[in-house]
Each structure stands twice: as C-alpha cells, then as structure tokens.
Design a protein around this motif. Sequence first.
Motif, PDB file in Angstrom:
ATOM      1  N   ASP A  29      14.279  -1.110 -14.023  1.00 60.09           N
ATOM      2  CA  ASP A  29      13.474  -1.978 -14.873  1.00 60.09           C
ATOM      3  C   ASP A  29      12.012  -1.761 -14.498  1.00 60.09           C
ATOM      4  OD1 ASP A  29      13.136  -3.908 -16.852  1.00 60.09           O
ATOM      5  OD2 ASP A  29      13.211  -5.576 -15.434  1.00 60.09           O
ATOM      6  N   PHE A  30      11.148  -1.716 -15.508  1.00 55.93           N
ATOM      7  CA  PHE A  30       9.734  -1.497 -15.252  1.00 55.93           C
ATOM      8  C   PHE A  30       8.971  -2.190 -16.371  1.00 55.93           C
ATOM      9  CE2 PHE A  30       6.061   1.735 -15.147  1.00 55.93           C
ATOM     10  CZ  PHE A  30       5.424   1.070 -14.115  1.00 55.93           C
ATOM     11  N   GLY A  31       7.970  -2.986 -16.008  1.00 58.83           N
ATOM     12  CA  GLY A  31       7.229  -3.669 -17.052  1.00 58.83           C
ATOM     13  C   GLY A  31       5.919  -4.247 -16.584  1.00 58.83           C
ATOM     14  N   HIS A  32       5.161  -4.729 -17.564  1.00 62.87           N
ATOM     15  CA  HIS A  32       3.872  -5.370 -17.321  1.00 62.87           C
ATOM     16  C   HIS A  32       4.041  -6.868 -17.537  1.00 62.87           C
ATOM     17  CE1 HIS A  32      -0.083  -6.962 -18.660  1.00 62.87           C
ATOM     18  NE2 HIS A  32      -0.477  -6.285 -17.605  1.00 62.87           N
ATOM     19  N   GLU A  33       3.669  -7.627 -16.513  1.00 65.89           N
ATOM     20  CA  GLU A  33       3.702  -9.079 -16.586  1.00 65.89           C
ATOM     21  C   GLU A  33       2.270  -9.559 -16.758  1.00 65.89           C
ATOM     22  OE1 GLU A  33       6.621 -12.022 -14.438  1.00 65.89           O
ATOM     23  OE2 GLU A  33       5.090 -11.284 -13.054  1.00 65.89           O
ATOM     24  N   ALA A  34       2.003 -10.263 -17.839  1.00 66.69           N
ATOM     25  CA  ALA A  34       0.631 -10.602 -18.199  1.00 66.69           C
ATOM     26  C   ALA A  34      -0.053 -11.528 -17.208  1.00 66.69           C
ATOM     27  CB  ALA A  34       0.601 -11.222 -19.589  1.00 66.69           C
ATOM     28  N   GLY A  35       0.639 -12.433 -16.592  1.00 63.15           N
ATOM     29  CA  GLY A  35      -0.023 -13.376 -15.696  1.00 63.15           C
ATOM     30  C   GLY A  35      -0.720 -14.471 -16.475  1.00 63.15           C
ATOM     31  N   VAL A  39       9.035  -3.558  -6.485  1.00 61.10           N
ATOM     32  CA  VAL A  39       7.648  -3.338  -6.085  1.00 61.10           C
ATOM     33  C   VAL A  39       6.758  -3.991  -7.142  1.00 61.10           C
ATOM     34  CG1 VAL A  39       5.864  -1.639  -5.545  1.00 61.10           C
ATOM     35  CG2 VAL A  39       8.263  -1.117  -5.042  1.00 61.10           C
ATOM     36  N   THR A  40       5.826  -4.819  -6.691  1.00 59.65           N
ATOM     37  CA  THR A  40       4.865  -5.456  -7.583  1.00 59.65           C
ATOM     38  C   THR A  40       3.505  -4.816  -7.350  1.00 59.65           C
ATOM     39  OG1 THR A  40       6.107  -7.522  -7.461  1.00 59.65           O
ATOM     40  CG2 THR A  40       3.849  -7.649  -8.275  1.00 59.65           C
ATOM     41  N   GLY A  45      -4.127 -15.509 -15.936  1.00 68.77           N
ATOM     42  CA  GLY A  45      -5.584 -15.429 -16.026  1.00 68.77           C
ATOM     43  C   GLY A  45      -6.056 -14.322 -16.952  1.00 68.77           C
ATOM     44  N   GLU A  46      -7.320 -13.991 -16.817  1.00 64.71           N
ATOM     45  CA  GLU A  46      -7.934 -12.947 -17.638  1.00 64.71           C
ATOM     46  C   GLU A  46      -7.759 -11.556 -17.040  1.00 64.71           C
ATOM     47  OE1 GLU A  46      -9.591 -13.061 -20.653  1.00 64.71           O
ATOM     48  OE2 GLU A  46      -8.797 -15.092 -20.744  1.00 64.71           O
ATOM     49  N   GLY A  47      -7.143 -11.434 -15.870  1.00 63.09           N
ATOM     50  CA  GLY A  47      -7.013 -10.152 -15.192  1.00 63.09           C
ATOM     51  C   GLY A  47      -6.004  -9.236 -15.865  1.00 63.09           C
ATOM     52  N   SER A  48      -5.633  -8.209 -15.153  1.00 66.44           N
ATOM     53  CA  SER A  48      -4.734  -7.195 -15.681  1.00 66.44           C
ATOM     54  C   SER A  48      -3.273  -7.557 -15.510  1.00 66.44           C
ATOM     55  CB  SER A  48      -4.997  -5.859 -14.977  1.00 66.44           C
ATOM     56  OG  SER A  48      -6.314  -5.438 -15.211  1.00 66.44           O
ATOM     57  N   GLY A  49      -2.980  -8.657 -14.835  1.00 69.31           N
ATOM     58  CA  GLY A  49      -1.598  -9.015 -14.588  1.00 69.31           C
ATOM     59  C   GLY A  49      -1.015  -8.130 -13.499  1.00 69.31           C
ATOM     60  N   THR A  50       0.284  -7.915 -13.558  1.00 70.75           N
ATOM     61  CA  THR A  50       0.964  -7.088 -12.559  1.00 70.75           C
ATOM     62  C   THR A  50       1.927  -6.130 -13.250  1.00 70.75           C
ATOM     63  OG1 THR A  50       2.711  -8.732 -12.277  1.00 70.75           O
ATOM     64  CG2 THR A  50       0.862  -8.861 -10.753  1.00 70.75           C
ATOM     65  N   LEU A  51       2.246  -5.066 -12.538  1.00 74.13           N
ATOM     66  CA  LEU A  51       3.346  -4.187 -12.930  1.00 74.13           C
ATOM     67  C   LEU A  51       4.497  -4.501 -11.987  1.00 74.13           C
ATOM     68  CD1 LEU A  51       1.616  -0.687 -13.326  1.00 74.13           C
ATOM     69  CD2 LEU A  51       2.101  -2.375 -15.099  1.00 74.13           C
ATOM     70  N   VAL A  52       5.694  -4.566 -12.518  1.00 78.35           N
ATOM     71  CA  VAL A  52       6.869  -4.844 -11.693  1.00 78.35           C
ATOM     72  C   VAL A  52       7.855  -3.697 -11.896  1.00 78.35           C
ATOM     73  CG1 VAL A  52       8.740  -6.450 -11.211  1.00 78.35           C
ATOM     74  CG2 VAL A  52       6.505  -7.326 -11.926  1.00 78.35           C
ATOM     75  N   GLY A  69       0.795  -1.230   0.000  1.00 76.71           N
ATOM     76  CA  GLY A  69       0.000   0.000   0.000  1.00 76.71           C
ATOM     77  C   GLY A  69       0.823   1.274   0.000  1.00 76.71           C
ATOM     78  N   ARG A  70       2.125   1.161   0.115  1.00 84.33           N
ATOM     79  CA  ARG A  70       2.983   2.350   0.142  1.00 84.33           C
ATOM     80  C   ARG A  70       3.095   2.985  -1.235  1.00 84.33           C
ATOM     81  NH1 ARG A  70       9.273   3.111   0.267  1.00 84.33           N
ATOM     82  NH2 ARG A  70       9.260   5.324   0.712  1.00 84.33           N
ATOM     83  N   TRP A  71       3.117   2.168  -2.283  1.00 89.35           N
ATOM     84  CA  TRP A  71       3.304   2.646  -3.650  1.00 89.35           C
ATOM     85  C   TRP A  71       1.995   2.617  -4.419  1.00 89.35           C
ATOM     86  CZ3 TRP A  71       7.927   4.460  -5.466  1.00 89.35           C
ATOM     87  CH2 TRP A  71       9.040   4.232  -4.665  1.00 89.35           C
ATOM     88  N   GLN A  72       1.824   3.604  -5.307  1.00 92.60           N
ATOM     89  CA  GLN A  72       0.651   3.659  -6.167  1.00 92.60           C
ATOM     90  C   GLN A  72       1.070   4.202  -7.529  1.00 92.60           C
ATOM     91  OE1 GLN A  72      -2.549   6.648  -5.632  1.00 92.60           O
ATOM     92  NE2 GLN A  72      -3.874   4.869  -5.269  1.00 92.60           N
ATOM     93  N   ALA A  73       0.511   3.635  -8.588  1.00 96.93           N
ATOM     94  CA  ALA A  73       0.762   4.106  -9.952  1.00 96.93           C
ATOM     95  C   ALA A  73      -0.581   4.370 -10.618  1.00 96.93           C
ATOM     96  CB  ALA A  73       1.551   3.077 -10.744  1.00 96.93           C
ATOM     97  N   VAL A  74      -0.708   5.508 -11.264  1.00 97.36           N
ATOM     98  CA  VAL A  74      -1.896   5.832 -12.042  1.00 97.36           C
ATOM     99  C   VAL A  74      -1.428   6.011 -13.480  1.00 97.36           C
ATOM    100  CG1 VAL A  74      -3.814   7.432 -12.385  1.00 97.36           C
ATOM    101  CG2 VAL A  74      -2.992   6.962 -10.064  1.00 97.36           C
ATOM    102  N   ILE A  75      -2.014   5.218 -14.390  1.00 94.18           N
ATOM    103  CA  ILE A  75      -1.572   5.204 -15.780  1.00 94.18           C
ATOM    104  C   ILE A  75      -2.733   5.565 -16.692  1.00 94.18           C
ATOM    105  CG2 ILE A  75      -0.693   3.732 -17.640  1.00 94.18           C
ATOM    106  CD1 ILE A  75       0.783   2.115 -15.554  1.00 94.18           C
ATOM    107  N   GLY A  76      -2.446   6.424 -17.663  1.00 90.13           N
ATOM    108  CA  GLY A  76      -3.412   6.795 -18.698  1.00 90.13           C
ATOM    109  C   GLY A  76      -2.690   7.000 -20.016  1.00 90.13           C
ATOM    110  N   GLU A  77      -3.352   6.664 -21.109  1.00 88.85           N
ATOM    111  CA  GLU A  77      -2.715   6.791 -22.422  1.00 88.85           C
ATOM    112  C   GLU A  77      -2.286   8.223 -22.700  1.00 88.85           C
ATOM    113  OE1 GLU A  77      -3.397   5.550 -27.093  1.00 88.85           O
ATOM    114  OE2 GLU A  77      -4.975   5.141 -25.643  1.00 88.85           O
ATOM    115  N   LYS A  78      -3.120   9.177 -22.353  1.00 95.33           N
ATOM    116  CA  LYS A  78      -2.794  10.584 -22.607  1.00 95.33           C
ATOM    117  C   LYS A  78      -1.947  11.197 -21.491  1.00 95.33           C
ATOM    118  CE  LYS A  78      -6.717  11.658 -25.573  1.00 95.33           C
ATOM    119  NZ  LYS A  78      -7.094  10.329 -25.902  1.00 95.33           N
ATOM    120  N   SER A  79      -2.141  10.742 -20.258  1.00 93.61           N
ATOM    121  CA  SER A  79      -1.449  11.354 -19.122  1.00 93.61           C
ATOM    122  C   SER A  79      -0.133  10.678 -18.759  1.00 93.61           C
ATOM    123  CB  SER A  79      -2.367  11.350 -17.897  1.00 93.61           C
ATOM    124  OG  SER A  79      -2.720  10.017 -17.565  1.00 93.61           O
TER     125      SER A  79
END
Length: 167
Positions: free
Chosen positions: A129-135, A157-158, A137-144, A68-78
């Motif tokens: 290093d920063f990336g998206h791991e698909a996982g 941080v995951t 299932g059908e979910g969003s996966g994780t960011l690492v 809960g210490r880290w948070q990322a907000v991602i948007g295509e335009k922002s």
Amino acid sequence: MIRSFLAGILVGITLSGLYKHFVTDRIMDGGNGMENPDAAFPLDGDRTYVDNSDLWPVLEGTWEGENGRWQAVIGEKSGIVLRADGETVLTSPLYFTYLRPGKVDWTELEPEERELATPDGVPLGKIEDFGHEAGSGEGSGTLVLKLERPDDSEKTVTFQKIQEQEG
C-alpha cells in the motif's frame, strides 16, 4: 379500427424490446450487462472530477522517512525513485487519481513496479500500500508506504517532505 390499434401496440412493444436489446444492453453496457467492468463508469458523487495537476506540485520533491533510512524523490516526468540506506531500491513511473472537489484525505499512489531490491538484487519486499495523506494543515501532508518484507513481516514508513522539486 381495433385491428389498427392492436397492430400499433404490437409495433410499440416490438420497438421497445429492440431498443432495450440493442441500445441499453449492447451499447451502454458493452454487451454483457453491468458485469462488464470495462463498460462501467464509476461515479464518485456529483460534480466530482479528476484533478491530478492539482496534486503533482504537492507530491513533487524529496521526502524522507522518520528515521532517515528511507528517501523518496518524486517528479511528474520522472516518477518515483525510492532509496533505502542511500541505495536506489525502486525507480518507477507513478500513477494516481486525485478526485476533486472537496477535502481529499487519502490518495492511493500506484508505482508501476512494486518489488523493492538493492542494486545487488537483494529483495527488500513488495509494496502493499502506498499513498498520500493530506493532513490537517497547509503543508504537504505525508506519504505512507506499507511494505511486505521477504520474511512476510510488514513495515510501514511515513515520509515527510524535506525539499521542493527544483526547476
């Protein structure tokens, strides 16, 4: 007749050499052979294509680190806004190349800025290093996120997606 034949062979060899020099070496390879990285066109397999528009909906939204210490907000335009303990430590455009078709397990994410610092200017480290791991299932996966701290230690941080982007 033999002279005509030899002249024809000589003209053919000359034209072949000129074609190789001007077309193959100069135009196709950008003038420096395959040592010119700007002229090389990387291939990732048959029928592979970039499909960033397919991954943006998965990435867009709010992501939270496991403690809960880290948070990322991602948007295509922002782009990406990264927070630590509620303070914004990075605001940056975000780039990636999502190659399709087939299963994509990992996509490298490239923020334009890589240095993290508090609003007061206290450095928190640099993104190594920063990336998206698909996982699986059908979910969003994780960011690492792999961070090199100012004391040269590393922190990973995951993130899990907690909210889809609104609007």
